[in-house]
Scaffold this motif. Structure first.
Motif, PDB file in Angstrom:
ATOM      1  N   ASP A 186       0.879  -1.168   0.000  1.00 14.43           N
ATOM      2  CA  ASP A 186       0.000   0.000   0.000  1.00 14.43           C
ATOM      3  C   ASP A 186       0.912   1.212   0.000  1.00 14.43           C
ATOM      4  OD1 ASP A 186      -1.818   2.017   0.356  1.00 14.43           O
ATOM      5  OD2 ASP A 186      -3.071   0.873   1.745  1.00 14.43           O
ATOM      6  N   THR A 187       1.233   1.710  -1.186  1.00 15.82           N
ATOM      7  CA  THR A 187       2.250   2.753  -1.318  1.00 15.82           C
ATOM      8  C   THR A 187       1.789   4.118  -0.826  1.00 15.82           C
ATOM      9  OG1 THR A 187       1.551   3.104  -3.613  1.00 15.82           O
ATOM     10  CG2 THR A 187       3.383   1.574  -3.240  1.00 15.82           C
ATOM     11  N   ASP A 188       0.500   4.252  -0.497  1.00 16.30           N
ATOM     12  CA  ASP A 188      -0.001   5.514   0.052  1.00 16.30           C
ATOM     13  C   ASP A 188       0.129   5.592   1.565  1.00 16.30           C
ATOM     14  OD1 ASP A 188      -0.714   6.451  -2.431  1.00 16.30           O
ATOM     15  OD2 ASP A 188      -2.745   5.647  -2.321  1.00 16.30           O
ATOM     16  N   ASP A 189       0.565   4.497   2.196  1.00 11.70           N
ATOM     17  CA  ASP A 189       0.613   4.424   3.655  1.00 11.70           C
ATOM     18  C   ASP A 189       2.025   4.126   4.135  1.00 11.70           C
ATOM     19  OD1 ASP A 189      -2.101   4.729   3.432  1.00 11.70           O
ATOM     20  OD2 ASP A 189      -2.573   2.626   3.871  1.00 11.70           O
ATOM     21  N   ASP A 190       2.319   4.616   5.327  1.00  7.95           N
ATOM     22  CA  ASP A 190       3.600   4.320   5.976  1.00  7.95           C
ATOM     23  C   ASP A 190       3.385   4.205   7.477  1.00  7.95           C
ATOM     24  OD1 ASP A 190       5.691   4.495   3.804  1.00  7.95           O
ATOM     25  OD2 ASP A 190       4.760   6.471   3.576  1.00  7.95           O
ATOM     26  N   TYR A 191       3.975   3.173   8.077  1.00 11.45           N
ATOM     27  CA  TYR A 191       3.903   2.992   9.523  1.00 11.45           C
ATOM     28  C   TYR A 191       4.912   3.891  10.232  1.00 11.45           C
ATOM     29  CZ  TYR A 191       1.120  -1.246   8.815  1.00 11.45           C
ATOM     30  OH  TYR A 191       0.133  -2.133   8.467  1.00 11.45           O
ATOM     31  N   MET A 192       4.640   4.158  11.497  1.00 14.14           N
ATOM     32  CA  MET A 192       5.548   4.921  12.341  1.00 14.14           C
ATOM     33  C   MET A 192       6.669   3.994  12.831  1.00 14.14           C
ATOM     34  SD  MET A 192       4.107   7.981  12.438  1.00 14.14           S
ATOM     35  CE  MET A 192       3.582   7.649  10.722  1.00 14.14           C
ATOM     36  N   PHE A 193       7.928   4.402  12.591  1.00  9.97           N
ATOM     37  CA  PHE A 193       9.041   3.534  13.003  1.00  9.97           C
ATOM     38  C   PHE A 193      10.311   4.346  13.203  1.00  9.97           C
ATOM     39  CE2 PHE A 193       9.894   4.020   8.525  1.00  9.97           C
ATOM     40  CZ  PHE A 193      11.273   3.952   8.414  1.00  9.97           C
ATOM     41  N   GLU A 194      11.212   3.790  13.997  1.00 13.79           N
ATOM     42  CA  GLU A 194      12.569   4.292  14.147  1.00 13.79           C
ATOM     43  C   GLU A 194      13.521   3.102  14.139  1.00 13.79           C
ATOM     44  OE1 GLU A 194      12.878   6.524  17.741  1.00 13.79           O
ATOM     45  OE2 GLU A 194      11.843   8.283  16.936  1.00 13.79           O
ATOM     46  N   VAL A 195      14.657   3.253  13.490  1.00 10.58           N
ATOM     47  CA  VAL A 195      15.705   2.224  13.446  1.00 10.58           C
ATOM     48  C   VAL A 195      16.904   2.742  14.223  1.00 10.58           C
ATOM     49  CG1 VAL A 195      17.365   1.033  11.961  1.00 10.58           C
ATOM     50  CG2 VAL A 195      14.964   1.224  11.255  1.00 10.58           C
ATOM     51  N   TRP A 196      17.335   1.976  15.242  1.00  7.23           N
ATOM     52  CA  TRP A 196      18.464   2.355  16.091  1.00  7.23           C
ATOM     53  C   TRP A 196      19.581   1.322  15.962  1.00  7.23           C
ATOM     54  CZ3 TRP A 196      18.777   6.559  19.664  1.00  7.23           C
ATOM     55  CH2 TRP A 196      17.647   7.390  19.666  1.00  7.23           C
ATOM     56  N   GLY A 197      20.805   1.798  16.005  1.00  8.15           N
ATOM     57  CA  GLY A 197      21.962   0.908  15.944  1.00  8.15           C
ATOM     58  C   GLY A 197      23.234   1.721  16.056  1.00  8.15           C
ATOM     59  N   SER A 198      24.344   1.127  15.679  1.00  6.86           N
ATOM     60  CA  SER A 198      25.632   1.800  15.815  1.00  6.86           C
ATOM     61  C   SER A 198      26.417   1.727  14.520  1.00  6.86           C
ATOM     62  CB  SER A 198      26.450   1.163  16.952  1.00  6.86           C
ATOM     63  OG  SER A 198      26.676  -0.211  16.681  1.00  6.86           O
ATOM     64  N   SER A 199      27.397   2.591  14.406  1.00  4.74           N
ATOM     65  CA  SER A 199      28.276   2.574  13.254  1.00  4.74           C
ATOM     66  C   SER A 199      29.034   1.261  13.207  1.00  4.74           C
ATOM     67  CB  SER A 199      29.261   3.744  13.345  1.00  4.74           C
ATOM     68  OG  SER A 199      30.239   3.663  12.346  1.00  4.74           O
ATOM     69  N   LEU A 200      29.354   0.786  12.000  1.00  4.44           N
ATOM     70  CA  LEU A 200      30.096  -0.460  11.854  1.00  4.44           C
ATOM     71  C   LEU A 200      31.593  -0.270  12.042  1.00  4.44           C
ATOM     72  CD1 LEU A 200      28.184  -2.010   8.847  1.00  4.44           C
ATOM     73  CD2 LEU A 200      28.068  -2.671  11.231  1.00  4.44           C
ATOM     74  N   LEU A 201      32.029   0.949  12.045  1.00  3.04           N
ATOM     75  CA  LEU A 201      33.429   1.245  12.320  1.00  3.04           C
ATOM     76  C   LEU A 201      33.457   2.406  13.289  1.00  3.04           C
ATOM     77  CD1 LEU A 201      36.384   0.622  11.702  1.00  3.04           C
ATOM     78  CD2 LEU A 201      36.274   2.341   9.899  1.00  3.04           C
ATOM     79  N   GLU A 202      33.751   2.118  14.552  1.00  2.00           N
ATOM     80  CA  GLU A 202      33.670   3.150  15.578  1.00  2.00           C
ATOM     81  C   GLU A 202      34.901   3.118  16.461  1.00  2.00           C
ATOM     82  OE1 GLU A 202      30.736   4.664  19.200  1.00  2.00           O
ATOM     83  OE2 GLU A 202      30.071   3.134  17.817  1.00  2.00           O
ATOM     84  N   VAL A 203      35.608   4.215  16.496  1.00  2.43           N
ATOM     85  CA  VAL A 203      36.749   4.357  17.390  1.00  2.43           C
ATOM     86  C   VAL A 203      36.212   4.692  18.776  1.00  2.43           C
ATOM     87  CG1 VAL A 203      38.840   5.655  17.914  1.00  2.43           C
ATOM     88  CG2 VAL A 203      38.275   5.080  15.542  1.00  2.43           C
ATOM     89  N   THR A 204      36.540   3.856  19.758  1.00  6.00           N
ATOM     90  CA  THR A 204      35.964   4.020  21.093  1.00  6.00           C
ATOM     91  C   THR A 204      36.977   4.407  22.158  1.00  6.00           C
ATOM     92  OG1 THR A 204      36.237   1.647  21.517  1.00  6.00           O
ATOM     93  CG2 THR A 204      34.119   2.364  20.617  1.00  6.00           C
ATOM     94  N   GLY A 205      38.291   4.307  21.875  1.00  6.22           N
ATOM     95  CA  GLY A 205      39.249   4.611  22.936  1.00  6.22           C
ATOM     96  C   GLY A 205      40.638   4.955  22.449  1.00  6.22           C
ATOM     97  N   PRO A 206      40.860   6.114  21.800  1.00 11.95           N
ATOM     98  CA  PRO A 206      42.215   6.488  21.393  1.00 11.95           C
ATOM     99  C   PRO A 206      43.024   7.040  22.566  1.00 11.95           C
ATOM    100  CG  PRO A 206      40.652   8.176  20.734  1.00 11.95           C
ATOM    101  CD  PRO A 206      39.847   7.067  21.356  1.00 11.95           C
ATOM    102  N   ASN A 207      44.316   6.680  22.635  1.00  6.34           N
ATOM    103  CA  ASN A 207      45.216   7.191  23.667  1.00  6.34           C
ATOM    104  C   ASN A 207      46.625   7.315  23.105  1.00  6.34           C
ATOM    105  OD1 ASN A 207      43.894   7.451  26.438  1.00  6.34           O
ATOM    106  ND2 ASN A 207      43.157   5.450  25.781  1.00  6.34           N
ATOM    107  N   VAL A 208      47.421   8.163  23.732  1.00  5.02           N
ATOM    108  CA  VAL A 208      48.834   8.320  23.383  1.00  5.02           C
ATOM    109  C   VAL A 208      49.643   8.207  24.674  1.00  5.02           C
ATOM    110  CG1 VAL A 208      50.575   9.808  22.355  1.00  5.02           C
ATOM    111  CG2 VAL A 208      48.232   9.842  21.467  1.00  5.02           C
TER     112      VAL A 208
END
Length: 245
Positions: A186-208
């Motif tokens: 039914d191309t005239d209709d759309d359900y209410m939705f949200e998609v949650w997730g994370s990046s597939l490449l994520e730097v989480t802890g850089p240190n020197v």
């Protein structure tokens, strides 16, 4: 700085630690990593004016299209309500073929509507946790909702929707009356939705660190999550990553 180039398309599904000092790689020796941050990716959240009953063999789906960056899906949020009891709803993600939901569930989760969902017809937003799954960029998928124990009048879940404008351009409403064996759009209709997730490449802890091998030398530690589709085996990270100073 992490540079993602043509090698990104072949990234392994791994969690790794890249240690670089004076241009050399060292074995990983850092503490346990934090989890990637979950953020909102795709959604349609406005102008809901009606709802569709979901029960027994009558399933509903909303197709959506990912953006230019691949990402995981670990949760969907849907606008729902119930009439009387509604049992346990299963929410899953499927691939699509020519826009039609198809194949086995890629990932899924459940919500017990008897305890958690409002009976107010305007509905409320509810989060359904999924087993994290990596979605490819610029690809259409389907959110499929089913309530197999339901009936039209006594065990009835309802998914809020925009039943007039069909303003979401990345997909549309789909309906099945035979438990997902076939679907009608039914191309005239759309359900209410949200998609949650994370990046597939994520730097989480850089240190020197200074003084690692010799006085005044520098050790650069980059802690990252890499879950890029299509999950190649673990490999030498130097093949895919560069650190530029």
């Amino acid at each position: 700085m992490v540079k993602r180039d043509m090698g990104l398309k072949r990234l392994a599904r791994l969690v790794g630690i890249l240690l670089v000092t004076a241009g050399l790689l060292f074995a990983p020796v850092v503490p346990a990593m934090a989890l990637p941050t979950s953020v909102l990716w795709e959604n349609f959240i406005t102008t809901d004016d009606s709802a569709v009953h979901i029960y027994n063999v009558n399933w509903s789906a909303q197709t959506f299209t990912t953006g230019s960056e691949a990402h995981t899906i670990s949760q969907v949020r849907l606008k729902l309500y119930r009439e009387s009891t509604a049992g346990t709803i299963t929410v899953s993600i499927k691939k699509t073929s020519a826009g039609v939901p198809t194949g086995a569930d890629l990932t899924s989760g459940t919500i017990n509507t008897n305890n958690e969902i409002t009976t107010t017809a305007t509905g409320e937003w509810y989060a359904i946790d999924l087993t994290p799954y990596s979605l490819e960029a610029s690809t259409q998928y389907a959110i499929v909702v089913r309530n197999q124990a339901g009936t039209a009048t006594t065990v009835d879940a309802n998914w809020r929707m925009d039943g007039s404008a069909g303003a979401y351009t990345g997909g549309s409403e789909w309906l099945s009356t035979n438990s997902g064996a076939s679907w009608t759009a039914d191309t005239d209709d759309d359900y209410m939705f949200e998609v949650w997730g994370s990046s597939l490449l994520e730097v989480t802890g850089p240190n020197v660190f200074r003084g690692y091998l010799e006085p005044n030398d520098m050790l650069f530690v980059v802690q990252y999550f890499n879950t890029y589709v299509p999950y190649y085996p673990n490999a030498d990270t130097a093949t895919y990553f560069f650190i530029q100073l």
